[in-house]
Design a protein around this motif. Structure first.
Motif, PDB file in Angstrom:
ATOM      1  N   ALA A  91      -4.935   8.664 -17.773  1.00 20.64           N
ATOM      2  CA  ALA A  91      -6.035   8.185 -16.929  1.00 20.64           C
ATOM      3  C   ALA A  91      -5.563   7.999 -15.489  1.00 20.64           C
ATOM      4  O   ALA A  91      -6.284   8.322 -14.539  1.00 20.64           O
ATOM      5  N   ARG A  92      -4.349   7.489 -15.302  1.00 21.56           N
ATOM      6  CA  ARG A  92      -3.827   7.291 -13.948  1.00 21.56           C
ATOM      7  C   ARG A  92      -3.479   8.619 -13.289  1.00 21.56           C
ATOM      8  O   ARG A  92      -3.552   8.729 -12.057  1.00 21.56           O
ATOM      9  N   LEU A  93      -3.076   9.583 -14.088  1.00 16.86           N
ATOM     10  CA  LEU A  93      -2.815  10.910 -13.528  1.00 16.86           C
ATOM     11  C   LEU A  93      -4.099  11.505 -12.971  1.00 16.86           C
ATOM     12  O   LEU A  93      -4.106  12.158 -11.920  1.00 16.86           O
ATOM     13  N   GLN A  94      -5.199  11.282 -13.676  1.00 17.90           N
ATOM     14  CA  GLN A  94      -6.492  11.798 -13.221  1.00 17.90           C
ATOM     15  C   GLN A  94      -7.008  11.014 -12.015  1.00 17.90           C
ATOM     16  O   GLN A  94      -7.723  11.572 -11.178  1.00 17.90           O
ATOM     17  N   ASP A  95      -6.659   9.741 -11.933  1.00 18.21           N
ATOM     18  CA  ASP A  95      -7.106   8.894 -10.827  1.00 18.21           C
ATOM     19  C   ASP A  95      -5.928   8.038 -10.383  1.00 18.21           C
ATOM     20  O   ASP A  95      -5.765   6.899 -10.837  1.00 18.21           O
ATOM     21  N   PRO A  96      -5.044   8.572  -9.521  1.00 20.46           N
ATOM     22  CA  PRO A  96      -3.823   7.854  -9.138  1.00 20.46           C
ATOM     23  C   PRO A  96      -4.125   6.444  -8.651  1.00 20.46           C
ATOM     24  O   PRO A  96      -5.001   6.250  -7.810  1.00 20.46           O
ATOM     25  N   PRO A  97      -3.403   5.443  -9.180  1.00 24.92           N
ATOM     26  CA  PRO A  97      -3.691   4.046  -8.839  1.00 24.92           C
ATOM     27  C   PRO A  97      -3.092   3.622  -7.489  1.00 24.92           C
ATOM     28  O   PRO A  97      -2.328   2.657  -7.404  1.00 24.92           O
ATOM     29  N   VAL A  98      -3.438   4.351  -6.446  1.00 26.62           N
ATOM     30  CA  VAL A  98      -2.999   3.965  -5.100  1.00 26.62           C
ATOM     31  C   VAL A  98      -3.657   2.622  -4.765  1.00 26.62           C
ATOM     32  O   VAL A  98      -4.871   2.463  -4.898  1.00 26.62           O
ATOM     33  N   ASP A  99      -2.832   1.648  -4.344  1.00 30.39           N
ATOM     34  CA  ASP A  99      -3.328   0.281  -4.172  1.00 30.39           C
ATOM     35  C   ASP A  99      -2.812  -0.285  -2.853  1.00 30.39           C
ATOM     36  O   ASP A  99      -1.675  -0.755  -2.765  1.00 30.39           O
ATOM     37  N   ALA A 100      -3.665  -0.227  -1.835  1.00 30.55           N
ATOM     38  CA  ALA A 100      -3.262  -0.727  -0.516  1.00 30.55           C
ATOM     39  C   ALA A 100      -3.069  -2.236  -0.526  1.00 30.55           C
ATOM     40  O   ALA A 100      -2.172  -2.775   0.161  1.00 30.55           O
ATOM     41  N   SER A 101      -3.870  -2.960  -1.292  1.00 32.65           N
ATOM     42  CA  SER A 101      -3.782  -4.422  -1.305  1.00 32.65           C
ATOM     43  C   SER A 101      -2.469  -4.908  -1.903  1.00 32.65           C
ATOM     44  O   SER A 101      -1.970  -5.985  -1.538  1.00 32.65           O
ATOM     45  N   ALA A 102      -1.883  -4.135  -2.827  1.00 30.75           N
ATOM     46  CA  ALA A 102      -0.639  -4.561  -3.474  1.00 30.75           C
ATOM     47  C   ALA A 102       0.570  -4.451  -2.554  1.00 30.75           C
ATOM     48  O   ALA A 102       1.612  -5.071  -2.819  1.00 30.75           O
ATOM     49  N   VAL A 103       0.448  -3.680  -1.465  1.00 28.77           N
ATOM     50  CA  VAL A 103       1.598  -3.477  -0.565  1.00 28.77           C
ATOM     51  C   VAL A 103       1.287  -3.984   0.842  1.00 28.77           C
ATOM     52  O   VAL A 103       1.922  -3.535   1.802  1.00 28.77           O
ATOM     53  N   GLY A 104       0.338  -4.925   0.957  1.00 29.74           N
ATOM     54  CA  GLY A 104      -0.059  -5.400   2.285  1.00 29.74           C
ATOM     55  C   GLY A 104       1.098  -5.934   3.089  1.00 29.74           C
ATOM     56  O   GLY A 104       1.289  -5.559   4.266  1.00 29.74           O
ATOM     57  N   ALA A 105       1.908  -6.816   2.479  1.00 29.60           N
ATOM     58  CA  ALA A 105       3.040  -7.412   3.198  1.00 29.60           C
ATOM     59  C   ALA A 105       4.094  -6.365   3.529  1.00 29.60           C
ATOM     60  O   ALA A 105       4.685  -6.376   4.624  1.00 29.60           O
TER      61      ALA A 105
ATOM     62  N   ALA B 248       6.652   7.349  -9.100  1.00 25.80           N
ATOM     63  CA  ALA B 248       6.711   5.977  -8.605  1.00 25.80           C
ATOM     64  C   ALA B 248       6.936   5.953  -7.089  1.00 25.80           C
ATOM     65  O   ALA B 248       6.292   5.186  -6.365  1.00 25.80           O
ATOM     66  N   ARG B 249       7.838   6.785  -6.613  1.00 25.45           N
ATOM     67  CA  ARG B 249       8.098   6.833  -5.171  1.00 25.45           C
ATOM     68  C   ARG B 249       6.872   7.315  -4.401  1.00 25.45           C
ATOM     69  O   ARG B 249       6.510   6.739  -3.363  1.00 25.45           O
ATOM     70  N   ALA B 250       6.235   8.368  -4.916  1.00 28.87           N
ATOM     71  CA  ALA B 250       5.051   8.901  -4.238  1.00 28.87           C
ATOM     72  C   ALA B 250       3.917   7.891  -4.239  1.00 28.87           C
ATOM     73  O   ALA B 250       3.194   7.744  -3.238  1.00 28.87           O
ATOM     74  N   LEU B 251       3.763   7.161  -5.332  1.00 29.62           N
ATOM     75  CA  LEU B 251       2.692   6.172  -5.435  1.00 29.62           C
ATOM     76  C   LEU B 251       2.909   5.026  -4.448  1.00 29.62           C
ATOM     77  O   LEU B 251       1.955   4.574  -3.789  1.00 29.62           O
ATOM     78  N   LEU B 252       4.143   4.581  -4.319  1.00 31.58           N
ATOM     79  CA  LEU B 252       4.433   3.501  -3.377  1.00 31.58           C
ATOM     80  C   LEU B 252       4.182   3.962  -1.944  1.00 31.58           C
ATOM     81  O   LEU B 252       3.538   3.242  -1.151  1.00 31.58           O
ATOM     82  N   ALA B 253       4.671   5.133  -1.582  1.00 33.86           N
ATOM     83  CA  ALA B 253       4.458   5.636  -0.223  1.00 33.86           C
ATOM     84  C   ALA B 253       2.975   5.848   0.059  1.00 33.86           C
ATOM     85  O   ALA B 253       2.478   5.491   1.137  1.00 33.86           O
ATOM     86  N   ALA B 254       2.243   6.395  -0.913  1.00 28.45           N
ATOM     87  CA  ALA B 254       0.809   6.623  -0.723  1.00 28.45           C
ATOM     88  C   ALA B 254       0.070   5.311  -0.517  1.00 28.45           C
ATOM     89  O   ALA B 254      -0.882   5.243   0.285  1.00 28.45           O
ATOM     90  N   SER B 255       0.464   4.273  -1.221  1.00 25.86           N
ATOM     91  CA  SER B 255      -0.192   2.966  -1.072  1.00 25.86           C
ATOM     92  C   SER B 255       0.034   2.398   0.321  1.00 25.86           C
ATOM     93  O   SER B 255      -0.876   1.807   0.923  1.00 25.86           O
ATOM     94  N   VAL B 256       1.253   2.563   0.855  1.00 22.48           N
ATOM     95  CA  VAL B 256       1.528   2.090   2.221  1.00 22.48           C
ATOM     96  C   VAL B 256       0.732   2.915   3.233  1.00 22.48           C
ATOM     97  O   VAL B 256       0.149   2.359   4.182  1.00 22.48           O
ATOM     98  N   PHE B 257       0.699   4.238   3.056  1.00 28.92           N
ATOM     99  CA  PHE B 257      -0.113   5.072   3.947  1.00 28.92           C
ATOM    100  C   PHE B 257      -1.583   4.637   3.907  1.00 28.92           C
ATOM    101  O   PHE B 257      -2.258   4.569   4.942  1.00 28.92           O
ATOM    102  N   GLU B 258      -2.056   4.344   2.703  1.00 34.22           N
ATOM    103  CA  GLU B 258      -3.444   3.912   2.541  1.00 34.22           C
ATOM    104  C   GLU B 258      -3.686   2.598   3.278  1.00 34.22           C
ATOM    105  O   GLU B 258      -4.714   2.416   3.943  1.00 34.22           O
TER     106      GLU B 258
END
Length: 247
Positions: free
Chosen positions: A64-78, A129-139
């Motif tokens: 399910a996450r592969l189909q909809d990557p869980p990019v989360d800007a709020s989780a990496v705000g700080a 994991a690395r791509a997801l973290l970077a994408a969340s910060v970009f978001e």
């Protein structure tokens, strides 16, 4: 004349049906053999799945996450607030923060797609994991990016990026720029590289117990699939012995 004709009909009459039965039996035998081979493949797949995913829920969640990557800007705000608006700096941070380790050694699974909270907590993972973290910060910073998936790698693409060794857009079969998946056939499919990568990622770090269970169970299933053939071989092996004994 009547007797000859009658004897001829008697001799040829039974031959017709018997000659039709033999081909039918061969056809049925071939179909049964084909069905048994298909069942062997299915049972081996189910057995491997049961060994590596005794609880299937992580696999279902990962798909399910592969189909909809869980990019989360709020989780990496700080984290995002402490980083500059620089693509390379953010990508380097994600690589340094997330120690590269296969999913077997982090989550005890052959493949798992974590959420951002799990990545931040584990501080370890694979290219996903690395791509997801970077994408969340970009978001969080409103910086455009594209997630790309190939058969061997997941990475982030962005304006002006110098691609790394495995980051070839021609090998990507899925891209996601935040507007949903764009699936397509890759222009290049490096089969040997894919095989080596999958073995190194899924099989090599697998615990020994799971390896033994997969091999032993698969051999038992294959043996079941070859049971009719083994019986025929056994009969052929015993027949010369019986013939010598009679002689």
């Amino acid at each position: 004349m009547g007797t000859a004709a009658s004897s001829e009909r008697t001799a040829t009459g039974p031959a017709g049906p018997s000659s039709d039965v033999a081909p039918r039996q061969r056809i049925r035998s071939r179909w049964r053999g084909l069905l048994r081979h298909v069942l062997v493949v299915i049972f081996i797949g189910l057995w491997i799945g049961a060994v590596v995913y005794p609880d299937p829920r992580p696999l279902v969640g990962s798909i399910a996450r592969l189909q909809d990557p869980p990019v989360d800007a709020s989780a990496v705000g700080a984290v995002a607030a402490a980083l500059p608006n620089d693509y390379k700096a953010i990508e380097d941070f994600a690589h340094d923060y997330v120690e590269y380790r296969p999913s077997w050694t982090v989550y005890g699974l052959p493949w798992y797609f974590p959420n951002v909270g799990e990545v931040l907590q584990a501080r370890a993972g694979d290219c996903q994991a690395r791509a997801l973290l970077a994408a969340s910060v970009f978001e969080a910073k409103g910086m455009p990016y594209t997630l790309r998936y190939s058969f061997t790698h997941v990475w982030i693409d962005y304006p002006g990026k110098n691609p790394a060794n495995m980051e070839d857009a021609a090998t990507a079969f899925v891209s996601d720029d935040g507007k949903g998946w764009l699936a397509k056939l890759p222009k290049q499919i490096p089969l040997w590289s894919i095989v080596k990568n999958r073995v190194a990622y899924h099989w090599t770090p697998m615990p020994l117990l799971q390896k033994i269970m997969i091999v032993f169970g698969s051999l038992l299933i294959i043996g079941w699939g070859q049971k009719p053939r083994l019986r025929r071989w056994s009969r052929r092996a015993r027949w010369p012995v019986r013939r010598r004994a009679v002689a």
